[in-house]
Design a protein around this motif. Structure first.
Motif, mmCIF file in Angstrom:
data_model
loop_
_atom_site.group_PDB
_atom_site.id
_atom_site.type_symbol
_atom_site.label_atom_id
_atom_site.label_comp_id
_atom_site.label_asym_id
_atom_site.label_seq_id
_atom_site.Cartn_x
_atom_site.Cartn_y
_atom_site.Cartn_z
ATOM 1 N N ASN A 268 0.841 -1.197 0.000
ATOM 2 C CA ASN A 268 0.000 0.000 0.000
ATOM 3 C C ASN A 268 0.875 1.245 0.000
ATOM 4 O OD1 ASN A 268 -2.408 -1.407 0.018
ATOM 5 N ND2 ASN A 268 -2.600 -1.383 2.253
ATOM 6 N N GLY A 269 0.540 2.178 -0.875
ATOM 7 C CA GLY A 269 1.288 3.428 -0.941
ATOM 8 C C GLY A 269 2.412 3.442 -1.954
ATOM 9 N N THR A 270 2.686 2.311 -2.629
ATOM 10 C CA THR A 270 3.768 2.298 -3.619
ATOM 11 C C THR A 270 3.339 2.897 -4.949
ATOM 12 O OG1 THR A 270 3.171 -0.005 -4.138
ATOM 13 C CG2 THR A 270 5.042 0.341 -2.647
ATOM 14 N N GLY A 271 2.015 3.060 -5.179
ATOM 15 C CA GLY A 271 1.582 3.768 -6.388
ATOM 16 C C GLY A 271 0.929 2.910 -7.445
ATOM 17 N N LYS A 272 0.209 1.853 -7.056
ATOM 18 C CA LYS A 272 -0.427 0.981 -8.045
ATOM 19 C C LYS A 272 -1.504 1.733 -8.839
ATOM 20 C CE LYS A 272 -1.527 -1.994 -4.820
ATOM 21 N NZ LYS A 272 -0.826 -1.349 -3.687
ATOM 22 N N THR A 273 -2.357 2.490 -8.127
ATOM 23 C CA THR A 273 -3.395 3.252 -8.821
ATOM 24 C C THR A 273 -2.777 4.361 -9.668
ATOM 25 O OG1 THR A 273 -4.991 2.777 -7.065
ATOM 26 C CG2 THR A 273 -5.482 4.644 -8.498
ATOM 27 N N THR A 274 -1.682 4.960 -9.187
ATOM 28 C CA THR A 274 -0.978 5.983 -9.962
ATOM 29 C C THR A 274 -0.456 5.397 -11.270
ATOM 30 O OG1 THR A 274 -0.327 7.151 -7.949
ATOM 31 C CG2 THR A 274 0.948 7.607 -9.934
ATOM 32 N N LEU A 275 0.104 4.184 -11.219
ATOM 33 C CA LEU A 275 0.590 3.532 -12.436
ATOM 34 C C LEU A 275 -0.563 3.285 -13.408
ATOM 35 C CD1 LEU A 275 2.772 2.193 -14.131
ATOM 36 C CD2 LEU A 275 2.438 0.090 -12.818
ATOM 37 N N LEU A 276 -1.723 2.866 -12.886
ATOM 38 C CA LEU A 276 -2.883 2.670 -13.760
ATOM 39 C C LEU A 276 -3.262 3.974 -14.456
ATOM 40 C CD1 LEU A 276 -5.464 0.375 -11.887
ATOM 41 C CD2 LEU A 276 -3.969 -0.205 -13.791
ATOM 42 N N ARG A 277 -3.269 5.065 -13.711
ATOM 43 C CA ARG A 277 -3.646 6.357 -14.289
ATOM 44 C C ARG A 277 -2.634 6.808 -15.343
ATOM 45 N NH1 ARG A 277 -4.519 10.604 -9.820
ATOM 46 N NH2 ARG A 277 -5.243 11.807 -11.630
ATOM 47 N N LEU A 278 -1.351 6.484 -15.126
ATOM 48 C CA LEU A 278 -0.344 6.785 -16.144
ATOM 49 C C LEU A 278 -0.592 5.955 -17.405
ATOM 50 C CD1 LEU A 278 2.861 6.909 -13.899
ATOM 51 C CD2 LEU A 278 1.875 8.856 -15.143
ATOM 52 N N LEU A 279 -0.892 4.679 -17.206
ATOM 53 C CA LEU A 279 -1.160 3.796 -18.342
ATOM 54 C C LEU A 279 -2.385 4.255 -19.124
ATOM 55 C CD1 LEU A 279 -0.517 0.365 -16.577
ATOM 56 C CD2 LEU A 279 0.841 1.302 -18.449
ATOM 57 N N LEU A 280 -3.395 4.771 -18.424
ATOM 58 C CA LEU A 280 -4.635 5.202 -19.073
ATOM 59 C C LEU A 280 -4.562 6.638 -19.594
ATOM 60 C CD1 LEU A 280 -7.259 3.656 -16.605
ATOM 61 C CD2 LEU A 280 -6.484 2.758 -18.806
ATOM 62 N N LYS A 281 -3.437 7.335 -19.334
ATOM 63 C CA LYS A 281 -3.216 8.717 -19.767
ATOM 64 C C LYS A 281 -4.167 9.695 -19.098
ATOM 65 C CE LYS A 281 -1.831 9.489 -24.035
ATOM 66 N NZ LYS A 281 -1.740 9.519 -25.526
ATOM 67 N N THR A 282 -4.674 9.341 -17.908
ATOM 68 C CA THR A 282 -5.453 10.306 -17.122
ATOM 69 C C THR A 282 -4.531 11.081 -16.181
ATOM 70 O OG1 THR A 282 -5.937 8.654 -15.403
ATOM 71 C CG2 THR A 282 -7.521 8.875 -17.207
ATOM 72 N N LEU A 283 -3.248 10.721 -16.185
ATOM 73 C CA LEU A 283 -2.234 11.409 -15.399
ATOM 74 C C LEU A 283 -1.000 11.568 -16.278
ATOM 75 C CD1 LEU A 283 -1.601 12.439 -12.476
ATOM 76 C CD2 LEU A 283 -0.594 10.193 -12.035
ATOM 77 N N GLU A 284 -0.491 12.802 -16.358
ATOM 78 C CA GLU A 284 0.668 13.073 -17.201
ATOM 79 C C GLU A 284 1.950 12.674 -16.481
ATOM 80 O OE1 GLU A 284 1.118 14.271 -20.333
ATOM 81 O OE2 GLU A 284 -1.049 14.045 -20.606
ATOM 82 N N PRO A 285 2.854 11.965 -17.150
ATOM 83 C CA PRO A 285 4.129 11.611 -16.503
ATOM 84 C C PRO A 285 5.023 12.833 -16.334
ATOM 85 C CG PRO A 285 4.139 10.916 -18.798
ATOM 86 C CD PRO A 285 2.753 11.412 -18.515
ATOM 87 N N THR A 286 5.894 12.771 -15.338
ATOM 88 C CA THR A 286 6.878 13.834 -15.147
ATOM 89 C C THR A 286 7.853 13.856 -16.316
ATOM 90 O OG1 THR A 286 6.696 13.461 -12.755
ATOM 91 C CG2 THR A 286 8.549 14.783 -13.509
#
Length: 645
Positions: A357-375
């Motif tokens: 928990n807290g390592t960023g699994k949901t964040t990785l999903l959002r990056l994969l789906l392009k709902t979150l822009e990568p740095t």
């Protein structure tokens, strides 16, 4: 020895009996798993055992002085107490004393050596001594250590998993005779579940727990009991053996019901024949028919199964998602959630995403789906993608709207593929009764909300299915039906889950998120990854042990012990080595040391998170080199032994 017993226990809400004259007996040191469909009354049964729910009839017997502790399904979040204070709250009268002593110790450790602090510390030590509370203090600290808890952190600042472990510590520290656990694995990551398993197995009392985690059941339970239509049935053995016996029982029940219904139909035909059925000599048959009718009206049919189907839509392109050097951090100064991750996801891939928990699994999903822009880095999608996304927060559900309006927005019909279906009929496939579909979503249980989200998700065509923790709050039967659906899904699957059985059944590839933003790719499910990781750890441990043994061996060769000197005098002289052999022997220790260093360097390299992100030829070259070094090292050891003896 029996600890607690229910006899002829009945509890009914309205006309539905949750407990219908049930019998339950729990013995010391048993670990009993309670399973059943959502809404059958499992939590009600736990409350009845605690005395919080009054029985309509029947009796509850407890052994004199029985101590019961419970871990509730919902864990409080808005708590300002520290983890230490939360755990020691289970000690009752000693709790406040130990908590003040812990705060005083922390103040001293932080450098506060004022006279007031020193006096308070001394007074608390004396008070603990007088109260005989040192043993309780040691027990609390031992449990906090065993559960890997940050004792000085505040509950309100901790994740749900840490809070749940803290509440478990509070239950364990009271040393209960019977521990009740209601869905203890919910919202825990895999490592936390393993910690929980260990704590329950080490617990010396009896345990009654509710869970949908089949791996947890198999590792912990000594007996399974099922609550089905108001009845309790007991099954010894594993979950697999329970399923086999249950299937046989349901088949026998279905056959008995078929014969009963056939007999009833024949009697109904007879009664409709008229006057001869009412003759005195047939009155017994008439009474028997009335009895059959009454029995049929009281029969409780098994709750229907969820009927799921996916609108698969058209196939996507072969390339689904490609990541090139993707990194992400929430701020420039914060630690990266994902660091320099490159991968290619192709049509038909079935990928599980795991991590603490807290390592960023949901964040990785959002990056994969392009709902979150990568740095930094690039994310590209392939052609013809139709995405269905199951959000663990259920954000797409409007809590104020009804079940029906969430799905169809007021329409009577819904289109699935090229077919039109009535909303009531479609929702019945997901076990929503006609009355329930008019209820606001905010009144639904967690399991019902998950079923509604699945119904909403599967109504749309999709060739990329993204599921973020879909298993929380679902009963085991619904989980297994979802597994079957995913196995038949021809598109691409991205799955975040902590359910080890579910992962093993549905994915063929795994992304492992590790601290520091590293994402490791592995071919296989969770168990494959776990076994591989365990093998590496065992191999590394064995190599360290061998290195220590070899070092001791070399030291012992330079300085013989008196016993070795004595033994040497009583043994035949060794064959003298030739000059060439002596030179070879002198060089062997340096050769061994060099090979061991190369072996250690390669092992560390292979253990790095990004090792398997390289091209396959580079990966294989490193593995082949390690095998070659190990073989050579074995030969050198053997040659050294030959020359020494």
């Amino acid at each position: 020895m029996s600890l607690i017993r229910l006899q002829n226990a009945c509890i009914a809400f309205g006309h539905v009996a949750l407990l219908d004259e049930v019998e339950l007996n729990i013995h010391a040191k048993e670990r009993v798993c309670l399973i059943g469909r959502n809404g059958t009354g499992k939590s009600t049964l736990l409350r009845a055992l605690l005395g919080e729910q009054t029985l309509d009839s029947g009796t509850l017997w407890q052994r004199s002085g029985l101590r019961i502790a419970r871990l509730a399904q919902e864990v409080p979040s808005a708590m300002d107490e520290t983890i230490f204070a939360t755990v020691t709250a289970g000690l009752g009268d000693h709790s406040d004393l130990l908590n003040r002593y812990h705060e005083s110790s922390a103040a001293l450790a932080a450098g506060d050596s004022s006279e007031a602090t020193l006096n308070a510390f001394g007074e608390l030590q004396s008070a603990i001594e007088d109260a005989g509370a040192w043993e309780s203090s040691q027990r609390a600290e031992s449990i906090i250590s065993r559960l890997d808890l940050p004792q000085d952190a505040k509950m309100s600042e901790c994740s749900g998993g840490v809070r749940r472990r803290a509440m478990l510590g509070q239950a364990l520290v009271s040393e209960p005779d019977l521990l009740l656990l209601d869905e203890p694995t919910n919202h825990l990551d895999i490592e936390a579940i393993a910690t929980l398993e260990k704590a329950v197995l080490e617990f010396q009392g009896a345990v009654l727990f509710i869970t949908h985690d089949r791996t947890f059941i198999d590792r912990v339970a000594t007996r399974i009991i099922e609550l089905d239509r108001g009845n309790l049935n007991s099954y010894e053995g594993s979950y697999a053996s329970y399923k086999t016996r249950k299937a046989a029982e349901l088949a026998a029940e279905e056959e008995a019901a078929r014969k009963f219904d056939k007999n009833l139909a024949q009697e109904e035909v007879w009664i409709r024949q008229g006057i001869k059925a009412r003759r005195t000599r047939n009155e017994g048959r008439v009474r028997r028919l009335e009895s059959l009718r009454k029995e049929r009206s009281e029969r409780r049919s098994r709750q229907g199964q969820v009927s799921m189907a996916l609108d698969k839509g058209e196939a996507s392109g072969k390339r689904v998602i490609e990541l090139d050097g993707v990194s992400f951090a929430y701020t420039p100064d914060s630690a990266p959630i994902v660091k320099n991750f490159s991968t290619l996801i192709q049509r038909g891939d079935r990928i599980g995403i795991i991590g603490a928990n807290g390592t960023g699994k949901t964040t990785l999903l959002r990056l994969l789906l392009k709902t979150l822009e990568p740095t930094s880095g690039e994310v590209e999608h392939g052609t013809s993608l139709k995405i269905a996304y199951f959000d663990q927060e259920r954000a797409v559900l409007n809590l104020e709207q009804t079940v029906r309006d969430n799905l169809s927005e007021g329409s009577d019909t819904i289109t699935i593929g090229d077919k039109s279906r009535h909303v009531v009929s479609y929702l019945s496939d997901f076990l929503f009764s006609p009355a329930r579909i008019h209820s606001p979503v905010k009144t639904l249980s967690g399991g019902e909300r998950n079923r509604l989200l699945l119904a909403k998700l599967f109504a749309k065509p999709a060739n990329l299915l993204v599921l973020d923790e879909p298993t929380n709050d679902l009963d085991v039967e619904t989980l297994e039906l979802l597994e079957e659906l995913l196995l038949d899904f021809p598109g691409t699957l991205l799955l975040v889950s902590h359910d080890r059985s579910f992962l093993d059944s549905t994915v063929t590839q795994t992304f492992i998120l590790e601290p520091g933003g590293h994402v490791q790719e592995f071919v296989g499910g969770y168990t494959d990854w776990h076994n591989y990781k365990q093998g590496l750890e065992e191999k590394s441990s064995a190599q360290k042990s061998n290195a220590k043994a070899n070092a001791k061996h070399r030291v012992s060769k330079t300085k013989p012990t008196p016993a070795q000197d004595s033994a040497a005098k009583n043994t035949p002289a060794k064959k003298k080595l030739s000059n060439k052999e002596q030179m070879e022997l002198n060089k062997l220790p340096q050769r061994i040391e060099k090979l061991e260093q190369q072996q250690q360097t390669l092992t560390e390299k292979i253990s790095e998170p990004d090792f398997y992100q390289q091209e396959q030829p580079k990966i294989q070259a490193s593995l082949d080199e390690l095998t070659k070094i190990e073989a050579e090292l074995q030969l050198v050891y053997q040659r050294w032994e030959e020359l020494e003896t």
